[in-house]
Design a protein around this motif. Structure first.
Motif, PDB file in Angstrom:
ATOM      1  N   LEU A 168      25.229  54.775  42.939  1.00 19.80           N
ATOM      2  CA  LEU A 168      26.533  55.358  43.233  1.00 19.80           C
ATOM      3  C   LEU A 168      27.292  55.569  41.925  1.00 19.80           C
ATOM      4  N   PRO A 169      27.809  56.771  41.687  1.00 20.75           N
ATOM      5  CA  PRO A 169      28.464  57.082  40.410  1.00 20.75           C
ATOM      6  C   PRO A 169      29.908  56.591  40.355  1.00 20.75           C
ATOM      7  N   VAL A 170      30.092  55.279  40.498  1.00 19.18           N
ATOM      8  CA  VAL A 170      31.424  54.683  40.519  1.00 19.18           C
ATOM      9  C   VAL A 170      31.480  53.577  39.462  1.00 19.18           C
ATOM     10  N   GLU A 171      32.498  53.600  38.630  1.00 20.31           N
ATOM     11  CA  GLU A 171      32.707  52.501  37.681  1.00 20.31           C
ATOM     12  C   GLU A 171      33.489  51.394  38.390  1.00 20.31           C
ATOM     13  N   ILE A 172      32.938  50.179  38.415  1.00 17.59           N
ATOM     14  CA  ILE A 172      33.598  49.050  39.063  1.00 17.59           C
ATOM     15  C   ILE A 172      34.426  48.296  38.024  1.00 17.59           C
ATOM     16  N   VAL A 173      35.718  48.189  38.289  1.00 15.26           N
ATOM     17  CA  VAL A 173      36.643  47.547  37.353  1.00 15.26           C
ATOM     18  C   VAL A 173      37.105  46.213  37.954  1.00 15.26           C
ATOM     19  N   GLY A 174      36.784  45.125  37.273  1.00 17.65           N
ATOM     20  CA  GLY A 174      37.248  43.804  37.696  1.00 17.65           C
ATOM     21  C   GLY A 174      38.595  43.488  37.070  1.00 17.65           C
ATOM     22  N   CYS A 175      39.525  43.003  37.879  1.00 17.92           N
ATOM     23  CA  CYS A 175      40.895  42.720  37.407  1.00 17.92           C
ATOM     24  C   CYS A 175      41.196  41.224  37.538  1.00 17.92           C
ATOM     25  N   PRO A 176      41.970  40.669  36.584  1.00 18.43           N
ATOM     26  CA  PRO A 176      42.232  39.225  36.561  1.00 18.43           C
ATOM     27  C   PRO A 176      42.904  38.716  37.842  1.00 18.43           C
TER      28      PRO A 176
END
Length: 283
Positions: A168-176
């Motif tokens: 899947l062409p999605v960037e997964i961004v983890g947030c604090p």
């Protein structure tokens, strides 16, 4: 602010947006929004031209029918909070039939073992439900980036694995993790705690902070025993599990190895309210 209850009008709006070369972010939520969710939306707004916030209590990720029934549903309040944050947000608030059709069942996933430990061990089928709904949302919204909180760190790693294995062409961004003044990780479930119980529950984070201190000099086995003893003497909280795990594989460790990153994970009950938290032990 535009609210979509059906996927086809949303997909049409997204196609128009993308034809203009604009970037799209997605913040998936189950509603009952709090400052933790809003912090994800703020990050998405900084990174993308347009942001979709989904609000959907996903039935397939609950292995406890009572927990599903009691999960807070506060759509009107949620919409007001989001409107105050940014009036140009798009909200996707479908019902279960819109996303699942007549058969509300999970797809089965292989997340290379990430799904079998900790939350997966105690919540049978949970991550199949998470994978099913996130994959469907990604297919509908087609975001460039999707934003998830590190409070659900295992879920975050599983979604990264989902995008990798499903191409899947999605960037997964983890947030604090966003915390209350007491240190308690912000969660929609906190609303079910009384004020006194909410304060008592901050013991979870205090224990994690002490775990981080101990990690420099003590073994994982020693720390695990110590945490279990702390909870045994607590009058209010009941520990479900405590684990020190490799950040990448989520496998429980016996010995620390140089070059690896580790986190401590806790799940505990405050009466019938289940709370989870975690902390990075080395950076």
């Amino acid at each position: 602010m535009q609210v979509f209850k059906e996927k086809e009008p949303l997909k049409f709006a997204i196609a128009t947006l993308k034809s203009e070369g604009k970037s799209l972010g997605l913040v998936p939520t189950m509603g009952a929004l709090h400052e933790g969710h809003l912090s994800l939306v703020k990050e998405a707004l900084k990174a993308c031209d347009k942001v979709v916030v989904s609000i959907f209590v996903n039935p397939t990720q609950f292995n406890n029918a009572t927990d599903l029934e009691k999960y807070p549903r506060t759509l009107e309040k949620d919409l007001e909070l989001l409107k105050q944050l940014d009036q140009d947000l798009w909200i996707f608030a479908p019902n279960a039939n819109e996303l699942y059709g007549e058969n509300i069942i999970s797809e089965h996933f292989d997340f290379d073992g990430l799904e079998n430990v900790m939350e997966g061990k105690f919540r049978n089928g949970h991550f199949d439900g998470v994978g099913t709904i996130v994959k469907r949302l990604f297919n509908i919204v087609t975001p460039d980036k999707a934003f998830f909180g590190e409070k659900d760190f295992q879920q975050l790693q599983i979604i990264r694995k989902l995008t990798e294995k499903s191409n899947l062409p999605v960037e997964i961004v983890g947030c604090p993790i966003l915390r209350e003044d007491s240190g308690l990780a912000r969660s929609s479930r906190n609303e079910r705690l009384s004020d006194s119980h909410r304060e008592e529950a901050s013991f979870i984070y205090k224990t994690l902070l002490e775990t981080k201190e101990l990690f420099g000099t003590k073994s994982a086995e020693y720390i695990t025993r110590w945490v279990e003893e702390q909870f045994q003497s607590h009058p209010f909280l009941e520990l479900e599990y405590f684990e020190i795990a490799n950040t990448k594989t989520l496998k429980k460790i016996n010995h620390k190895r140089k070059g690896n990153q580790y986190r401590a994970f806790i799940a505990a009950y405050a009466n019938d309210v289940r709370l989870i938290d975690n902390i990075a032990l080395n950076n």
